[in-house]
Design a protein around this motif. Structure first.
Motif, short mmCIF file in Angstrom:
data_model
loop_
_atom_site.label_atom_id
_atom_site.label_comp_id
_atom_site.label_asym_id
_atom_site.label_seq_id
_atom_site.Cartn_x
_atom_site.Cartn_y
_atom_site.Cartn_z
N THR A 74 0.82 -1.21 0.00
CA THR A 74 0.00 0.00 0.00
C THR A 74 0.86 1.27 0.00
O THR A 74 0.34 2.37 0.18
CB THR A 74 -0.91 0.01 1.25
OG1 THR A 74 -0.15 -0.53 2.35
CG2 THR A 74 -2.13 -0.83 1.05
N ALA B 178 -7.87 0.15 -1.66
CA ALA B 178 -8.87 -0.82 -1.16
C ALA B 178 -9.02 -1.99 -2.11
O ALA B 178 -9.25 -3.13 -1.68
CB ALA B 178 -10.21 -0.13 -0.95
N GLY B 179 -8.83 -1.74 -3.42
CA GLY B 179 -9.00 -2.80 -4.41
C GLY B 179 -7.86 -3.82 -4.40
O GLY B 179 -7.99 -4.88 -5.02
N ARG C 26 -6.60 -5.63 -1.88
CA ARG C 26 -6.89 -6.80 -1.04
C ARG C 26 -8.11 -6.50 -0.17
O ARG C 26 -8.29 -5.35 0.24
CB ARG C 26 -5.69 -7.10 -0.12
CG ARG C 26 -4.96 -8.37 -0.44
CD ARG C 26 -3.80 -8.60 0.50
NE ARG C 26 -2.75 -7.63 0.40
CZ ARG C 26 -2.47 -6.70 1.32
NH1 ARG C 26 -3.18 -6.62 2.43
NH2 ARG C 26 -1.47 -5.86 1.15
N SER C 27 -8.89 -7.55 0.15
CA SER C 27 -10.13 -7.27 0.89
C SER C 27 -9.86 -6.96 2.37
O SER C 27 -10.72 -6.43 3.06
CB SER C 27 -11.08 -8.46 0.77
OG SER C 27 -10.42 -9.61 1.26
N ASN C 28 -8.65 -7.29 2.87
CA ASN C 28 -8.41 -7.06 4.30
C ASN C 28 -7.82 -5.68 4.61
O ASN C 28 -7.48 -5.39 5.75
CB ASN C 28 -7.53 -8.17 4.89
CG ASN C 28 -6.15 -8.21 4.26
OD1 ASN C 28 -5.86 -7.45 3.34
ND2 ASN C 28 -5.30 -9.09 4.75
N ARG D 175 -8.47 -2.06 5.45
CA ARG D 175 -9.72 -1.51 5.97
C ARG D 175 -9.47 -0.35 6.93
O ARG D 175 -8.35 -0.16 7.40
CB ARG D 175 -10.50 -2.61 6.68
CG ARG D 175 -9.74 -3.17 7.88
CD ARG D 175 -10.57 -4.19 8.64
NE ARG D 175 -9.82 -4.84 9.71
CZ ARG D 175 -9.79 -4.42 10.98
NH1 ARG D 175 -10.46 -3.36 11.34
NH2 ARG D 175 -9.09 -5.08 11.90
N ASP E 293 -3.32 -1.89 6.88
CA ASP E 293 -2.94 -2.93 5.92
C ASP E 293 -2.29 -4.03 6.75
O ASP E 293 -1.11 -3.94 7.11
CB ASP E 293 -1.96 -2.38 4.87
CG ASP E 293 -1.41 -3.49 3.97
OD1 ASP E 293 -1.83 -4.65 4.14
OD2 ASP E 293 -0.56 -3.19 3.11
#
Ligand SMILES: Cc1cc2nc3c(=O)[nH]c(=O)nc-3n(C[C@H](O)[C@H](O)[C@H](O)COP(=O)(O)OP(=O)(O)OC[C@H]3O[C@@H](n4cnc5c(N)ncnc54)[C@H](O)[C@@H]3O)c2cc1C
Length: 374
Positions: free
Chosen positions: A52, A107-108, A110-112, A114, A139
């Motif tokens: 990230t 955000a795209g 990985r789904s974790n 947040r 992350d």
């Protein structure tokens, strides 16, 4: 006079990793001006691996090396090259916009990835001043890099593949004769079919020796300190913490806390040292954010992160000077991107297309080419 397919200038992470990959294709010699490889920027990093962190190309190159990091070739490293850590980007109320933009961008991936509630953050890192943090983005897959293990693994692998490293061999002159580079060094004269410029902060100076136009590389000083946490505070499982506008960061580091004011002071290439003022700025910033006292700074250092204008690495053949390959401008991401970049170097230096997995991640030759900067 010894002749090589690839002579690489610089034995930092860039030169070592490129040398390892290219040694599978030809005779490689790495020339290093210092008596130990990794003395400059490579030995001074914060060792953060975060998909990230950095612009889209940097993030793609980081992800493109993850497979190598997690599953290196047999015998490459004695210990895991990545260790779990996590990174949290934090913001005050007025920095919510910066965190919104960050989340929108990553955000795209990985789904974790947040938002992290303030209570959950304070539970993990129980030292923030009450009311300071308004918002945070986590992350959880960011990791600590074993920088020394990676660098040494590449140099060992280079040798196992028949490549050579020569230290105390500053490159002083470059010319071409009968289609070969003549490389004049403190340690003698060498010939190369292809020259790879992995000279870190000195890359534009090496370019000038070879007669290229500059890529506009700007080395920027970044300062770091290490201090002991207050007694009884268990920091082992803290994530790395980065300010939303990158005004500071801190993280656990071998039982201590490493922190930086994230300074970016332009400098000529040199053996850069920390300035007291930058350390004072860092202490001042941290004291506004956390309650833990910085009682005694045990270690302080600085290194040069070298950027071109778009903050994307420069990887590819010079468009005017024949057989001169650029590998520069890794900025603050040259460790996390090294395995991905080294595979890209192997392809482009051998005049092959971008490896398909890197292309699928969005890496293009044009985005990293030196020609984009002219
Ligand atoms: C404080 C700090 C924190 C950082 N944190 C991170 C992080 O968390 N994650 C991350 O991925 N990256 C981080 N970085 C960035 C990373 O360290 C660099 O991108 C990377 O080390 C660059 O590697 P390099 O091989 O290009 O440069 P260097 O390691 O500087 O190597 C270049 C080499 O070229 C040699 N050389 C130069 N001129 C000549 C010559 N004429 N002849 C022979 N040799 C020559 C030099 O001696 C040097 O050894 C950080 C950097 C700093 C300073």
């Amino acid at each position: 006079m010894a002749e090589f397919d690839f002579v690489i200038i610089g034995a930092g992470m860039a030169g070592a990793s490129a040398g390892y990959e290219l040694a599978a294709h030809g005779r490689v010699l790495i020339l290093e001006q210092e008596d130990q490889p990794g003395y400059h920027t490579t030995g001074r990093s914060a060792a953060l691996y975060a998909e990230t962190y950095g612009n889209a190309t940097v993030r793609a190159l980081t992800t493109g090396g993850k497979g190598f990091y997690l599953d290196p070739p047999a015998g490459f490293a004695a210990h895991p090259l990545l260790l779990p850590r996590g990174v949290v980007f934090i913001g005050r109320p007025d920095q919510r916009g910066a965190l919104d933009r960050l989340l929108e961008e990553v955000a795209g991936l990985r789904s974790n990835i947040r938002r992290l509630g303030v209570a959950e953050l304070e539970n993990r890192v129980p030292v923030f001043r009450p009311g300071y943090v308004a918002d945070a983005v986590l992350d959880p897959d960011a990791m600590d890099i074993d920088v020394h293990g990676l660098h040494q693994g590449y140099l060992r692998g280079l040798k196992a593949r028949g490549g050579q490293l020569l230290t105390d061999a500053q490159v002083r002159g470059l010319s071409r004769q009968a289609g070969l580079w003549q490389v004049e060094t403190k340690a003698g004269l060498f010939q190369a079919r292809v020259l790879v410029n992995a000279a870190g902060a000195w890359a534009d100076e090496i370019g000038a020796l070879a007669g290229t136009k500059p890529i506009g590389l700007v080395p920027k000083r970044r300062t770091a300190i290490q201090f002991r946490p207050p007694a009884g505070l268990d920091i082992a499982h803290w994530p790395s913490v980065i300010d939303a506008d990158e005004q500071f960061y801190f993280r656990p580091d071998a039982g201590k806390i490493m922190a930086s004011p994230a300074d970016e002071t332009p400098m000529p290439p040199c053996d850069v040292q920390p300035e007291e003022l930058d350390i004072a700025i860092l202490v001042d910033r941290l004291e506004k954010v956390v309650t833990m006292p910085i009682l005694r700074i045990e270690h302080r250092w600085a290194g040069l992160r070298s950027f071109v204008a778009d903050k994307t690495p420069v990887i590819g053949y010079d468009e005017q000077v024949q057989d001169f390959f650029w590998l520069a401008g890794q900025g603050g991401y040259g460790i996390q991107t090294a395995p991905g970049i080294a595979r890209l170097v192997r392809a482009l230096a051998c005049r092959q297309p971008v490896p398909s997995d890197l292309a699928d991640l969005g890496v293009t030759e044009a985005a990293v080419s030196p020609a984009r900067l002219r």
